[in-house]
Design a protein around this motif. Sequence first.
Motif, short mmCIF file in Angstrom:
data_model
loop_
_atom_site.label_atom_id
_atom_site.label_comp_id
_atom_site.label_asym_id
_atom_site.label_seq_id
_atom_site.Cartn_x
_atom_site.Cartn_y
_atom_site.Cartn_z
N GLY A 115 -73.98 -37.09 -36.05
CA GLY A 115 -73.90 -36.77 -34.53
C GLY A 115 -75.14 -37.09 -34.09
N VAL A 116 -75.27 -36.49 -32.45
CA VAL A 116 -76.60 -36.86 -31.81
C VAL A 116 -77.00 -35.84 -31.07
N GLU A 117 -78.03 -35.52 -30.89
CA GLU A 117 -78.73 -34.60 -30.00
C GLU A 117 -79.39 -35.40 -28.83
N ILE A 118 -78.76 -35.02 -27.45
CA ILE A 118 -79.31 -35.75 -26.31
C ILE A 118 -80.69 -35.21 -26.21
N HIS A 119 -81.96 -35.63 -25.86
CA HIS A 119 -83.00 -35.17 -25.55
C HIS A 119 -83.18 -34.96 -24.23
N GLY A 120 -82.78 -34.08 -23.62
CA GLY A 120 -82.94 -33.47 -22.15
C GLY A 120 -84.03 -32.61 -21.80
N ALA A 121 -84.97 -32.36 -22.94
CA ALA A 121 -85.68 -31.32 -22.69
C ALA A 121 -87.46 -31.77 -22.52
N ASN A 122 -88.27 -30.94 -22.39
CA ASN A 122 -89.70 -31.10 -22.58
C ASN A 122 -90.14 -32.35 -21.60
N GLY A 123 -89.72 -32.48 -20.40
CA GLY A 123 -90.12 -33.24 -19.42
C GLY A 123 -90.08 -34.84 -19.72
N TYR A 124 -88.95 -35.14 -20.42
CA TYR A 124 -88.99 -36.63 -20.47
C TYR A 124 -87.75 -37.09 -19.57
N LYS A 167 -76.58 -32.72 -43.57
CA LYS A 167 -76.21 -33.17 -42.50
C LYS A 167 -77.34 -33.51 -41.61
N ILE A 168 -77.20 -34.36 -40.70
CA ILE A 168 -78.27 -34.99 -39.79
C ILE A 168 -77.83 -35.65 -38.50
N PHE A 169 -78.19 -35.25 -37.57
CA PHE A 169 -77.87 -35.55 -36.05
C PHE A 169 -79.27 -36.40 -35.62
N ALA A 170 -79.01 -37.72 -34.99
CA ALA A 170 -80.33 -38.27 -34.13
C ALA A 170 -80.54 -37.53 -32.98
N GLN A 171 -81.92 -37.48 -32.72
CA GLN A 171 -82.26 -37.05 -31.26
C GLN A 171 -82.39 -38.27 -30.48
N LEU A 172 -81.85 -38.41 -29.44
CA LEU A 172 -81.79 -39.83 -28.56
C LEU A 172 -82.92 -39.60 -27.54
N TRP A 173 -83.47 -40.43 -27.14
CA TRP A 173 -84.87 -40.22 -26.39
C TRP A 173 -85.21 -41.38 -25.67
N HIS A 174 -85.48 -41.11 -24.27
CA HIS A 174 -86.14 -41.95 -23.44
C HIS A 174 -87.22 -41.11 -22.87
N VAL A 175 -88.54 -41.36 -22.58
CA VAL A 175 -89.58 -40.62 -22.12
C VAL A 175 -89.63 -40.88 -20.66
N GLY A 176 -88.93 -41.74 -20.01
CA GLY A 176 -89.13 -42.01 -18.60
C GLY A 176 -90.71 -42.11 -18.29
N ARG A 177 -91.27 -41.64 -17.24
CA ARG A 177 -92.47 -41.65 -16.75
C ARG A 177 -93.68 -41.44 -17.88
N LEU A 178 -93.43 -40.89 -18.96
CA LEU A 178 -94.30 -40.71 -19.92
C LEU A 178 -94.43 -41.97 -20.66
N SER A 179 -93.86 -42.81 -20.57
CA SER A 179 -93.96 -44.10 -21.12
C SER A 179 -95.50 -45.05 -20.87
N HIS A 180 -95.44 -45.94 -21.37
CA HIS A 180 -96.91 -46.78 -20.98
C HIS A 180 -96.54 -48.25 -21.57
#
Length: 345
Positions: free
Chosen positions: A168-177, A95-108
């Motif tokens: 399913g999905v995992e929302i990446h709400g961690a690690n300063g993103y 089984k596999i979930f996708a971790q959904l990510w937006h890095v916000g200010r850590l983009s370039h």
Amino acid sequence: MNTLFQPYRLNDTITLANRFMMAPLTRCMAGPGLVPTEQMAAYYARRADIGLIISEAVIIRPDGQGYPNTPGLFSEAQIEGWKKVTGAVHAKGGKIFAQLWHVGRLSHPFFHHGEVLAPSAVAHEGTVPRMRELTYLVPRALILAEIAQLVQDYAQAAANAIEAGFDGVEIHGANGYLIDQFLHHSSNLRSDEYGGNPANMSRFALEVVDAISARIGGERVGLRLSPGAYVHLAGSPEDRAVFDHLLAELNQRTLAYIHLGIFDDSLTFDYLGGRASDYLRSHYQGNLVGVGNYSAETAAQAIKAERFDLVAIGRPLIANPDYLDKVKNGEALVPYAETMLAELV
Ligand code: FNR
Ligand code: 8K6
């Protein structure tokens, strides 16, 4: 130890073959167009005996990118690429979930030629890892219409994940993103309904959770959080009230699990009264995933002590695709080394 290898019922929709999860691990190996490759499909399929694989973080739209060659879930070609990954994992019973990510200010802008967007115009001091010539910029603060659009883009990426065959999905709400940037006072200076107090600072995270749950069902949605800030942003004692509020709200909702975002769970945070995992356990009533420098033995002890319900394993799974068999048979593990990131094994 035995408990770890027994099936675990996450909820009415999903039962896992065991209590191990593969932690999300960015590998920067996507092909042109940020499309997942055959090599990635084989890499994940080799680990399909793990109860639940969380994919490497996957960007929801172009301006969410902060590192080279991270895969996306916003184009048809990317959805088709992920079908190979999910098909290969399912063929082996995983089984596999996708971790959904937006890095916000850590983009370039290097990655997408667009603007860098974040809750507030506060830069992260430093440079992009692996691309040390790129210094992080002062982001532009999101306007309300852009926040609403982001919520929709998260929900669309979740729908795309289901179309691509993810369980399913995992929302990446961690690690300063991005989501985490709303949750901490050092990165959220807003004075509108997305800042200034715990309810407002939690609003974006909850809107993303609700929009995704409405699209794919909360039983297929996990959320990763870092109540203790340890990377990419500074924490402060006032952050505690934000997470108290957020977790009280999450207790009212259906989620598959909450997953701590951290590298080492022996870290303690004064404003959380100790370890972030213990703080989450005492404030959240649903499934909790522990992580951060655990071996199968120490994870089994923590689960026995009811400190969390499942364990995510990261670096040891990079070094040992056959991690589960080795642990089961009491064989020695290959130690992780950063040089292993150069290749998908
Ligand atoms: C990570 N980690 C991580 N976390 C996350 O939420 N999304 C991601 O894409 C990544 N990417 C990533 C890449 C690499 C190379 C490492 C080493 C780590 C953090 C990871 O999920 C986990 O929390 C830590 O590795 C701690 O667990 P272990 O490795 O001690 O079992
Ligand atoms: C989530 C994006 C990761 C980008 C890829 C490179 C990851 C390398 C990680 C190496 C581990 C170092 C951990 C440092 C974290 C700070 C903890 C205090």
